[in-house]
Each structure stands twice: as C-alpha cells, then as structure tokens.
Design a protein around this motif. Structure first.
Motif, PDB file in Angstrom:
ATOM      1  N   ILE A  57     -26.447 -49.554  35.597  1.00 27.73           N
ATOM      2  CA  ILE A  57     -25.167 -50.988  35.937  1.00 27.73           C
ATOM      3  C   ILE A  57     -23.961 -50.210  36.824  1.00 27.73           C
ATOM      4  CG2 ILE A  57     -23.820 -52.581  35.042  1.00 27.73           C
ATOM      5  CD1 ILE A  57     -26.016 -51.806  32.221  1.00 27.73           C
TER       6      ILE A  57
ATOM      7  N   TYR B  30     -30.646 -56.349  25.757  1.00 32.86           N
ATOM      8  CA  TYR B  30     -29.394 -55.819  25.449  1.00 32.86           C
ATOM      9  C   TYR B  30     -28.639 -56.161  26.699  1.00 32.86           C
ATOM     10  CZ  TYR B  30     -24.703 -53.284  24.677  1.00 32.86           C
ATOM     11  OH  TYR B  30     -23.505 -53.060  24.077  1.00 32.86           O
ATOM     12  N   ASP B  31     -27.727 -57.388  25.738  1.00 31.90           N
ATOM     13  CA  ASP B  31     -26.806 -58.432  26.481  1.00 31.90           C
ATOM     14  C   ASP B  31     -25.558 -57.220  27.021  1.00 31.90           C
ATOM     15  OD1 ASP B  31     -24.903 -60.533  27.382  1.00 31.90           O
ATOM     16  OD2 ASP B  31     -24.800 -61.443  25.140  1.00 31.90           O
ATOM     17  N   LEU B  32     -25.872 -57.249  28.513  1.00 30.09           N
ATOM     18  CA  LEU B  32     -25.482 -56.306  29.270  1.00 30.09           C
ATOM     19  C   LEU B  32     -23.809 -57.250  29.332  1.00 30.09           C
ATOM     20  CD1 LEU B  32     -27.102 -55.955  31.951  1.00 30.09           C
ATOM     21  CD2 LEU B  32     -26.292 -54.592  30.512  1.00 30.09           C
ATOM     22  N   SER B  33     -23.506 -58.155  29.295  1.00 28.99           N
ATOM     23  CA  SER B  33     -22.181 -59.358  29.048  1.00 28.99           C
ATOM     24  C   SER B  33     -21.129 -58.851  28.414  1.00 28.99           C
ATOM     25  CB  SER B  33     -22.282 -60.778  29.300  1.00 28.99           C
ATOM     26  OG  SER B  33     -23.198 -61.355  27.535  1.00 28.99           O
ATOM     27  N   LYS B  34     -21.624 -57.836  27.195  1.00 27.74           N
ATOM     28  CA  LYS B  34     -20.728 -57.700  25.952  1.00 27.74           C
ATOM     29  C   LYS B  34     -20.373 -55.856  26.360  1.00 27.74           C
ATOM     30  CE  LYS B  34     -24.006 -59.276  22.636  1.00 27.74           C
ATOM     31  NZ  LYS B  34     -24.867 -58.613  21.000  1.00 27.74           N
TER      32      LYS B  34
ATOM     33  N   THR C 101     -18.109 -54.381  29.008  1.00 24.99           N
ATOM     34  CA  THR C 101     -16.107 -54.903  29.456  1.00 24.99           C
ATOM     35  C   THR C 101     -16.206 -53.020  30.436  1.00 24.99           C
ATOM     36  OG1 THR C 101     -15.030 -54.527  28.175  1.00 24.99           O
ATOM     37  CG2 THR C 101     -15.794 -56.371  28.002  1.00 24.99           C
ATOM     38  N   TYR C 102     -15.034 -53.934  31.864  1.00 26.61           N
ATOM     39  CA  TYR C 102     -15.407 -52.130  31.981  1.00 26.61           C
ATOM     40  C   TYR C 102     -13.692 -52.513  32.787  1.00 26.61           C
ATOM     41  CZ  TYR C 102     -14.108 -49.692  36.225  1.00 26.61           C
ATOM     42  OH  TYR C 102     -13.556 -49.101  37.853  1.00 26.61           O
TER      43      TYR C 102
ATOM     44  N   LEU D 256     -17.980 -51.785  24.872  1.00 20.97           N
ATOM     45  CA  LEU D 256     -19.722 -51.983  24.053  1.00 20.97           C
ATOM     46  C   LEU D 256     -19.093 -52.320  23.026  1.00 20.97           C
ATOM     47  CD1 LEU D 256     -22.502 -50.120  24.049  1.00 20.97           C
ATOM     48  CD2 LEU D 256     -20.141 -49.016  25.422  1.00 20.97           C
TER      49      LEU D 256
END
Length: 569
Positions: free
Chosen positions: A4, A30-34, A36-37, A48
């Motif tokens: 990512i 894994y839920d990548l929406s969890k 943040t950047y 995360l």
C-alpha cells in the motif's frame, strides 16, 4: 502480501538496494480501511488499531526488550543500547503481532513506533481516588486494558510504502517477509563449525601456534579470525598486512589452509591515508571523516567496485573467505566516533539514512568481492531485508542475559545473531556463555583481547572440548535448518511465540528459543543454579538423557544447558 503506497516515498529506501526483492501480491483479509495516513510538518504518520491482548514483536535486534506492546520504539542504529527504547545494531521497521499479520515500512529513517497508545475518546467521567505509594505501581495503574492504536511517525518523509503480510503463526508471517527479502541465506557447512578469533597483537608465528594447539589437542576449530593487528594501520584501515607482525603472511595463510582452517579478517570501511585505496576513493566518499579516515559512499557503483576489486585481488585471491565488518553501525552513548547525520555523500543520501543502510551496503560490497566463494561472516550492522546475506551480527556489549534475548529476538526480523564468547568472570560464567554459543547459529569465541585461549586460566580444557565436539554433532541439523531457511524463509532460530502463536504462555518468554525443526534451548547464566522451562504442547525428550519430559512448566537444576527434542510428527 500486499503493498500500500501513501504519498510520495523517498528515493533511498531499503527496497531500492534489495537485489533479490521478491514481491508477489496475494489477497489479504486485513481491512485496509483501518490504516490511516497523514502528512505533518514533522514527516508522516500512519495509524492502525491494536486490539486488547494483541502482542507486538520484532523491530530488529532488540537486546533490551521483547514484548513491545505499550512501549515506544525509535529505530535508530546505535552500537550501545542502554534501555528498551529501540536503539539497536540492527533496527528493522518490521513488526508482527499475535493477531495474524505483520507490517513492514519501507524506510531507512529513524522511525518511531508507539506500540499501543490511547486515542482521544471523549471518555465519560469515572471516579477513582485510589492512591499508590511506589512509582512502579503508579505507572502500572495507567496500563490500558482496552483497544489502542499503533502510531508510526517517519521523520522528513512525504510518503511511504507499507507491506502487509498474513499467516496463521508468526513463523508463517516472518517466512513471507524473508521470502520477500530474497529468501534466507545459504551458508557453507564449514561456517556452522567453531570460530576462534586470535589475540589482537598476535604475530603470524603466534597465529600458526594457536592453530597448531587446536589440531594437536583435537579441539574443534574451523575458522581462524585475525583482529585489527593484521593491518599496518587499523583505525582507520590500510587493508595491508603489517610488515612487523605478519612479514610471513603468505606462509600463515598457506599453513592455515593446509590444516583445514578457513580465514576471516577483521576490518571496517573507514580508509586510512596510507591505504592504496585512499586516493582512488577520496572522490567517492562523504565530506566528514571517521578517525581521520574516508567514509566510502557504497550507494554508488563506482565506490563498491573499487573497494571490492581491491579486496578480491589482494585478500580473497590469497585465500581469505570471510570478513568481520566492524563499526558500520553508529556511535553509542559513551563515545562519539562515527560520522554525523549532516554528512554529505556524492550519491545525495542523507547521513541518518546512510547509518541505517551502511551495514547492508557494506555486506553487498564484500559479497561482490567474494564472488562465487562461499562465506559465513560477521557484521555489526544490518537492517531491513537482510535475510539473504550470509552474515551474523555481533556486539561489543557483553551482558549474557541480553545476548540470550538477542538470540530469541533476531528471528522476528530476518537477522542472525551470535552470543559470542570472550572471557569469563569465573569458570561457571565462561562455560555458561559457551553453552549458549554452541546452541546458536554461529559458535564464535572472540579472544581478541585474550593473550591465551580464555578457558586455560580456568583449567577447563576438557569441558570446552566436549562442548565444541557437541557443536560438531549439531552441524548436520543446522545445515538442514539453513537449507530450509534458504528455501522457505523459516528462520533457523525462533522465539517460542513464533511457532506457538496460539499459546499465550509463550508470549513473554524471552530466554528460550527453538533451534532448527526440533530443538528447544533454554540457556542459563552464571547466576542461575536452576530455572523454569516451558515446553509447549507436544511430545518432548531431554536432549542429554533421552528421557521423556512432559509439556508445560518445569523446574530444572543442572550444570548443563537445558535442551529438549520435540518428537517428529
């Protein structure tokens, strides 16, 4: 695994220099929406969630810590870590958790990981007037028994590539990270034997006499190491044989090779003005010196080629097949000897980034020099994506308990570590240290400041011989473990929690480890006359007696090192 990208990553990152990078994208759960950047005026931050009771391990060679949940780690290359803060010979921005995933951040900056901090939650009032009377109890009171956040701050960067790996056990996850790095290193069988580094002031004749002592007394030794005294100048280095101590260096090399010894030479990369390399490397080095020596820019192909060509022509072609690459880490909290972060290099790399990549680039340069020659050498700094390099980390520190923790921790991060033996305060101390070294990936006796073999003052030559012969018996097993490492990425030495991730009893054990497929090793220090040992579920036998031992916790009292064998399925 899954990559990512956030923002615009920097140019000088570990993947740029990983020649055998093996990225194979797969589906992940894994839920990548969890994740943040955000960009800040300090760099960038990734967050995360961490679940309550989710444990965190890794971050490279951590000598002072093991179970990292609730701690802050700043991953800075440093030769003298004094606390559990992240400083390390080999910091690696890769961590794994007991919840089935691991994350690698592709950065060579001094990233900071806040491993389980509480976020602003607009909490309702919760009256509590309990008072504690000790600092320990006070700070324990603030421990968070709830879900928290992993916050990762990378200074200066305006972007980062994040790689996520998944698996049923931590071993599965680490194996994938190692495969991504190019696989585990392949090592020669002789490299799994016994190493002995000679007294720093030894002459060529004394080195041959030391070698003769091993053969005459039938004490196993496969590799003889020469310390700084072989150089005509060593701080910084000339890379030329000293004419007073080694006027007969060709004879020494020939004698050692004829008597079945391999030869390993100490050096560091700071180049003295007396060296034939000095003038041709001057324009390929940084603008600051170390010990009045040049700091080569191994980012550039030209610098690597000049350095490696010299070593091949003058040392490797002579019969040298190993090197101990010293002081490629950074200055410590005691002495300020290394180059500053503000150093400028021809390639444009920053000084702090170069500190974190120096060991990797140095290893690459020496492997180019070695060519097809097999090696199993030593290095004092390694970092991310280092699993394919046949080099073992070592230290100038000497706390036995920390050394054991280093053995346990190294497997989380694609690294190898030797709990080398030097001197002992007592006979028991020396023997306990040697026991640990025998049951590790590299059995190294580093007698660089000992005028005689360090066991002679304790009159325990026969005990030493027995232990080193035990090492010889382990070589076939260790060779298979390294072949598996090379093929699958599964490390030859692992913390118990790696294989037994579903067993909470293993989560805090930082003084036992798995060696190869079947051995569980539980070293003891000189201060211990007994210890508790945990054997995970399965069928176990005592390595020394062959007797069946029940799984679970047991109390052991022995002068030997507790080792157990797991039954094959």
């Amino acid at each position: 695994m899954k990559k990512i990208r956030f923002g615009t990553p920097e140019e000088f990152v570990p993947t740029k220099f990983c020649k055998n990078l093996n990225y194979q994208e797969t589906d992940i759960q894994y839920d990548l929406s969890k994740i943040t950047y955000k960009q800040t005026n300090r760099g960038c931050v990734i967050e995360l969630p961490l679940q309550y009771q989710e444990e965190v391990y890794g971050f490279g060679l951590q000598l002072k810590g093991f179970r990292h949940k609730g701690t802050k780690k700043t991953l800075r290359t440093n030769s003298d870590p004094v606390a559990n803060t992240g400083d390390s010979h080999a910091p690696v921005p890769f961590f794994v958790t007991t919840n089935g995933y691991g994350i690698y951040l592709d950065t060579a900056r001094n990233a900071t990981f806040y491993c389980g901090y509480g976020k602003n939650k607009n909490r309702p009032p919760k009256p509590n007037n309990a008072v504690t009377v000790t600092a320990e109890a006070l700070y324990e009171k603030t421990a968070l028994e709830e879900d928290t956040v992993m916050a990762i701050e990378i200074p200066y960067a305006k972007g980062i590539d994040l790689y996520l790996f998944e698996g049923d056990t931590i071993t599965d996850i680490v194996a994938q990270y190692n495969q991504f790095s190019g696989g585990g290193c392949d090592v020669p069988e002789w490299g799994l034997g016994v190493y002995y580094r000679c007294y720093v002031k030894s002459t060529g004749d004394q080195v041959m006499e030391q070698a003769k002592y091993f053969r005459d007394n039938q004490i196993p030794c496969d590799v003889i190491g020469l310390e700084p005294g072989w150089h005509s100048r060593s701080y910084p280095c000339s890379y030329q044989w000293d004419s007073e101590r080694f006027p007969n260096y060709r004879e020494v090399v020939e004698y050692l090779r004829k008597n079945d010894f391999h030869i390993n030479l100490w050096e560091h990369a700071f180049i003295d003005a007396t060296s034939p390399l000095y003038h041709e490397m001057k324009d390929h080095s940084g603008d600051f010196e170390v010990w009045q020596g040049l700091v080569p820019d191994f980012v550039t192909e030209e610098a690597r080629k000049r350095f490696s060509d010299y070593h091949r022509k003058h040392l490797i072609d002579l019969g040298i097949d190993g090197f101990k690459l010293d002081e490629c880490d950074n200055s410590d909290f005691v002495l300020d000897w290394s180059f500053p972060d503000c150093i400028e290099f021809p390639s444009g790399i920053d000084g702090d980034v170069y500190h974190n990549l120096f060991g990797t680039l140095y290893m690459q340069t020496m492997l180019e020099a070695l060519g097809e020659h097999e090696t199993f050498s030593e290095v004092r700094q390694a970092g991310a994506l280092a699993s394919s390099y046949p080099f073992v980390l070592y230290s100038d520190l000497y706390d036995h308990r920390d050394f054991i923790r280093g053995v346990v921790n190294c497997g989380f991060s694609g690294l190898l570590w030797t709990p080398e033996v030097r001197e002992g305060k007592t006979k028991t101390d020396f023997i306990r240290r040697l026991q640990t070294a025998v049951f590790s990936v590299q059995c190294l006796i580093n007698a660089w400041y000992c005028e005689q073999a360090p066991w002679l003052e304790f009159g325990c030559e026969e005990e030493v011989k027995a232990l080193l012969n035990e090492r010889k018996k382990l070589i076939p097993m260790l060779k298979k473990a390294f072949e598996k490492y090379h093929r699958t990425g599964i490390p030859p030495v692992r913390a118990l929690v790696m294989d037994y991730t579903a067993d909470p009893e293993t989560y805090g054990i930082d003084d036992e480890y798995l060696l190869g497929d079947s051995l569980l090793v539980a070293p003891m220090t000189a201060e211990q006359t007994q210890r508790r040992v945990y054997l995970p579920k399965g069928e176990w036998t005592d390595y020394w007696t062959g007797k069946t031992v029940p799984s679970g916790w047991l109390d052991v009292r022995t002068d030997n090192i507790p080792v157990y064998v797991k039954a094959e399925r």
